[in-house]
Design an enzyme around this catalytic site. Sequence first.
Site, PDB file in Angstrom:
ATOM      1  N   GLU A 132       0.825  -1.209   0.000  1.00 24.71           N
ATOM      2  CA  GLU A 132       0.000   0.000   0.000  1.00 24.71           C
ATOM      3  C   GLU A 132       0.856   1.254   0.000  1.00 24.71           C
ATOM      4  O   GLU A 132       2.008   1.246   0.428  1.00 24.71           O
ATOM      5  CB  GLU A 132      -0.929   0.007   1.220  1.00 24.71           C
ATOM      6  CG  GLU A 132      -0.216  -0.023   2.564  1.00 24.71           C
ATOM      7  CD  GLU A 132      -1.162  -0.293   3.727  1.00 24.71           C
ATOM      8  OE1 GLU A 132      -1.106   0.472   4.713  1.00 24.71           O
ATOM      9  OE2 GLU A 132      -1.940  -1.263   3.680  1.00 24.71           O
ATOM     10  N   ARG A 280      -1.853  -8.356  12.848  1.00 25.94           N
ATOM     11  CA  ARG A 280      -1.704  -7.286  13.835  1.00 25.94           C
ATOM     12  C   ARG A 280      -0.578  -7.593  14.815  1.00 25.94           C
ATOM     13  O   ARG A 280      -0.313  -8.745  15.122  1.00 25.94           O
ATOM     14  CB  ARG A 280      -3.024  -7.050  14.565  1.00 25.94           C
ATOM     15  CG  ARG A 280      -4.114  -6.538  13.634  1.00 25.94           C
ATOM     16  CD  ARG A 280      -5.439  -6.312  14.345  1.00 25.94           C
ATOM     17  NE  ARG A 280      -6.420  -5.790  13.399  1.00 25.94           N
ATOM     18  CZ  ARG A 280      -7.171  -6.551  12.611  1.00 25.94           C
ATOM     19  NH1 ARG A 280      -7.052  -7.874  12.674  1.00 25.94           N
ATOM     20  NH2 ARG A 280      -8.021  -6.003  11.776  1.00 25.94           N
TER      21      ARG A 280
END
Length: 392
Positions: A132, A280
Amino acid sequence: MFVGITNTPRDYAWGSAGEISALLGTQPTGKPEAELWLGAHPGCPSVIVDPAQAGGAGDLNEWIQRDGAQILGDGLTQLPFLLKVLAAGAPLSLQAHPTPEQAAEGFARENAAGVPLTASNRNYKDASAKPELIVAVSDTFEALCGFRSMADTRASIERLAELDAASTSPQPALFAEWLAFAREDSDLRAMFEWLISAGDPVPELVERVTALAETAAEEFALVRTLAGHYAGDPGVLIALMLNHVTLTKGEALFLPAGNIHAYLRGLGIELMAASDNVLRGGLTPKHVDVPELLSVLDFSASPVPYLRPHALSSAAQVFQPPVRDFQLMEIAGDCSLDISSAAIVLCTEGNFVVEGASGSATLARGGSVFVSADERHLKIQGAGQLFVAATQ
């Protein structure tokens, strides 16, 4: 073909109070505004403003599932990117994303194990990687991204040890144990694993560092901020291992597979591969799978991963990361662009007319359109700020 699309900001708890609607000139939702998705990801596909333009399809995913080969171009059957407006009013979780190979293997493994796609302990929601880029559109945008050198991390720990030694109730053994991991860059993995596993004495160390940060003026403001949102989380200490950067408006980062990162504050335009795979690593009440995270992280010390644009013309520039799935063009005035596949266009300021080989669209602030691949050559006229997402 130019097809108007829209969506509603997702109301994740970390979202801002109305920053997305303020940027786009739309009605505030009254809820946290975290991410506006523009794309075909089934998790939140863009709504088609006039379904008659798309053969009755109500959203972009439905239309592409039916007619993708015709409208996407370049041999594609799925839109490979997802464009977002992101507004962080509070820190997001520390996270990393897998490589294409890791994503495919992990998705197949969890499917075979019968883990539901909606399960809270599901790591892989799809079989795709998720590199990203983020471009700051607020005056500043704050983030953590990638590991600092161990020398820099050690300096921060030593400064905390000095503050502890000068306090009325020093606890030198806590810092001695932490410093035992702080030798070389090759020890980054061992220190990270020790902290994120949160065994003794890590919880006590988090509490002690949080207390010391209250006395350290701006020097450890990051610790105070993170502890204020995620008290007791080992991510408060992991953050001291990471590059802490404040982008100014127009600056960008590219975050490849394996890069640990967290957005902390600000408004940006984010473009990524069309995936929702997130591993995460703290600063979250959500599931943290430590072994899986360790398997995807890149533990190399690295500088801040800035992505510099290059000029296409006096009124246009492009952010081109080292992936084929996407590139982001930022337009300020009249220009021409060539696209080899479908594109998504978003106006954040001013007014523009975009003309293709057979169609056109007029866009004002907040407007967005899906552009089919057969439009090929885009002539853009106007002034303001326009973002065009496409493949490379």
